[in-house]
Design a protein around this motif. Structure first.
Motif, PDB file in Angstrom:
ATOM      1  N   PRO A  13     -14.753  49.162 103.667  1.00 56.11           N
ATOM      2  CA  PRO A  13     -14.482  48.138 102.655  1.00 56.11           C
ATOM      3  C   PRO A  13     -14.608  46.715 103.189  1.00 56.11           C
ATOM      4  O   PRO A  13     -15.193  45.844 102.532  1.00 56.11           O
ATOM      5  CB  PRO A  13     -13.043  48.439 102.228  1.00 56.11           C
ATOM      6  CG  PRO A  13     -12.849  49.875 102.545  1.00 56.11           C
ATOM      7  CD  PRO A  13     -13.636  50.112 103.795  1.00 56.11           C
ATOM      8  N   PHE A  44     -17.045  44.005 101.623  1.00 52.32           N
ATOM      9  CA  PHE A  44     -16.387  43.015 100.776  1.00 52.32           C
ATOM     10  C   PHE A  44     -15.644  41.930 101.549  1.00 52.32           C
ATOM     11  O   PHE A  44     -15.138  40.986 100.949  1.00 52.32           O
ATOM     12  CB  PHE A  44     -15.414  43.712  99.815  1.00 52.32           C
ATOM     13  CG  PHE A  44     -16.091  44.698  98.905  1.00 52.32           C
ATOM     14  CD1 PHE A  44     -16.852  44.277  97.832  1.00 52.32           C
ATOM     15  CD2 PHE A  44     -15.983  46.063  99.145  1.00 52.32           C
ATOM     16  CE1 PHE A  44     -17.480  45.194  96.999  1.00 52.32           C
ATOM     17  CE2 PHE A  44     -16.609  46.988  98.315  1.00 52.32           C
ATOM     18  CZ  PHE A  44     -17.358  46.546  97.239  1.00 52.32           C
ATOM     19  N   LEU A  96     -12.638  42.771  97.710  1.00 54.49           N
ATOM     20  CA  LEU A  96     -12.775  43.970  96.893  1.00 54.49           C
ATOM     21  C   LEU A  96     -12.062  43.805  95.556  1.00 54.49           C
ATOM     22  O   LEU A  96     -12.593  44.170  94.502  1.00 54.49           O
ATOM     23  CB  LEU A  96     -12.233  45.183  97.652  1.00 54.49           C
ATOM     24  CG  LEU A  96     -12.261  46.532  96.919  1.00 54.49           C
ATOM     25  CD1 LEU A  96     -13.619  46.818  96.292  1.00 54.49           C
ATOM     26  CD2 LEU A  96     -11.860  47.664  97.872  1.00 54.49           C
ATOM     27  N   GLN A 132     -20.564  50.671  97.257  1.00 52.32           N
ATOM     28  CA  GLN A 132     -19.828  49.571  96.638  1.00 52.32           C
ATOM     29  C   GLN A 132     -19.160  50.026  95.347  1.00 52.32           C
ATOM     30  O   GLN A 132     -17.978  49.735  95.109  1.00 52.32           O
ATOM     31  CB  GLN A 132     -20.752  48.386  96.377  1.00 52.32           C
ATOM     32  CG  GLN A 132     -21.171  47.651  97.638  1.00 52.32           C
ATOM     33  CD  GLN A 132     -21.914  46.367  97.335  1.00 52.32           C
ATOM     34  OE1 GLN A 132     -22.576  46.246  96.311  1.00 52.32           O
ATOM     35  NE2 GLN A 132     -21.809  45.408  98.217  1.00 52.32           N
TER      36      GLN A 132
END
Length: 208
Positions: free
Chosen positions: A53, A57, A63, A18
């Motif tokens: 990603p 997220f 994100l 992350q």
């Protein structure tokens, strides 16, 4: 020899991945701006699969929201530092926050330019709203002290006008500085030298 077309293996622990993706996102924003941001490019820079990603997220907005959240948390810290620099004088503390706001924008331009983009962030995220409110409370508290209002007390119309004026002035100044609009006036260094004088004229010692 590994096939170069193979998707990269995930090599991070959950939290590390992350953080790596957030750092990659911020690097893209610095280089290309928010319009040039893509999840795929963030994944490529972090060295993970294109799906990573979205898995962590949910979307590009998810994100970018993490970057903006970091921005508000950092802004609050810069505001507190500016307040502390003002010492015990309420006017100096309010002016110190103004200087802190501009310092934040200069130090973290990608975060600053993203934080107020309503169209690119997930404002339903309670963490983002809370972080934004926490930064705003720093300014409200400085104005309360400047206008002699008890801590936590309601802001009257004049105090609210001071809050909005203070925010508008330094936010606009920061945008103009980042856009290079002060170059014809001697550049960033000269503009930064003028800013304290400007704030002192707007918020002299004692309530205006």
């Amino acid at each position: 020899m590994a096939d170069e077309t193979t998707e990269p293996r995930e090599r991070y622990h959950h939290g590390d991945l992350q953080r790596a993706l957030i750092a990659a996102a911020e690097a893209i924003l610095i280089e290309r701006g928010v319009e040039g941001f893509t999840l795929r490019e963030a994944a490529r820079r972090a060295g993970v699969s294109a799906a990573a990603p979205a898995h962590h997220f949910g979307s590009a907005a998810g994100l970018l929201t993490e970057v903006a959240l970091l921005g508000f948390e950092t802004l609050a810290r810069f505001l507190r530092e500016g307040t502390a620099e003002g010492g015990t004088d309420p006017a100096a503390r309010l002016r110190g926050q103004g200087l802190g706001y501009v310092r934040f924008a200069r130090a973290h331009p990608a975060r600053f330019l993203l934080m107020f983009r309503k169209d690119r962030l997930s404002w339903e995220d309670g963490r983002l709203r809370a972080a934004g409110q926490a930064a705003f409370v720093e300014l409200e508290d400085a104005v309360r002290a400047y206008r002699g209002i008890a801590a936590g007390g309601p802001l009257d119309r004049a105090a609210l006008a001071t809050v909005l004026a203070a925010w508008s002035v330094v936010h606009g100044f920061a945008h103009l500085a980042l856009d290079g609009k002060f170059d014809a006036l001697g550049g960033a260094q000269e503009a930064d030298a003028i800013l304290p004088e400007m704030l002192a004229g707007l918020w002299p010692d004692g309530p205006g």
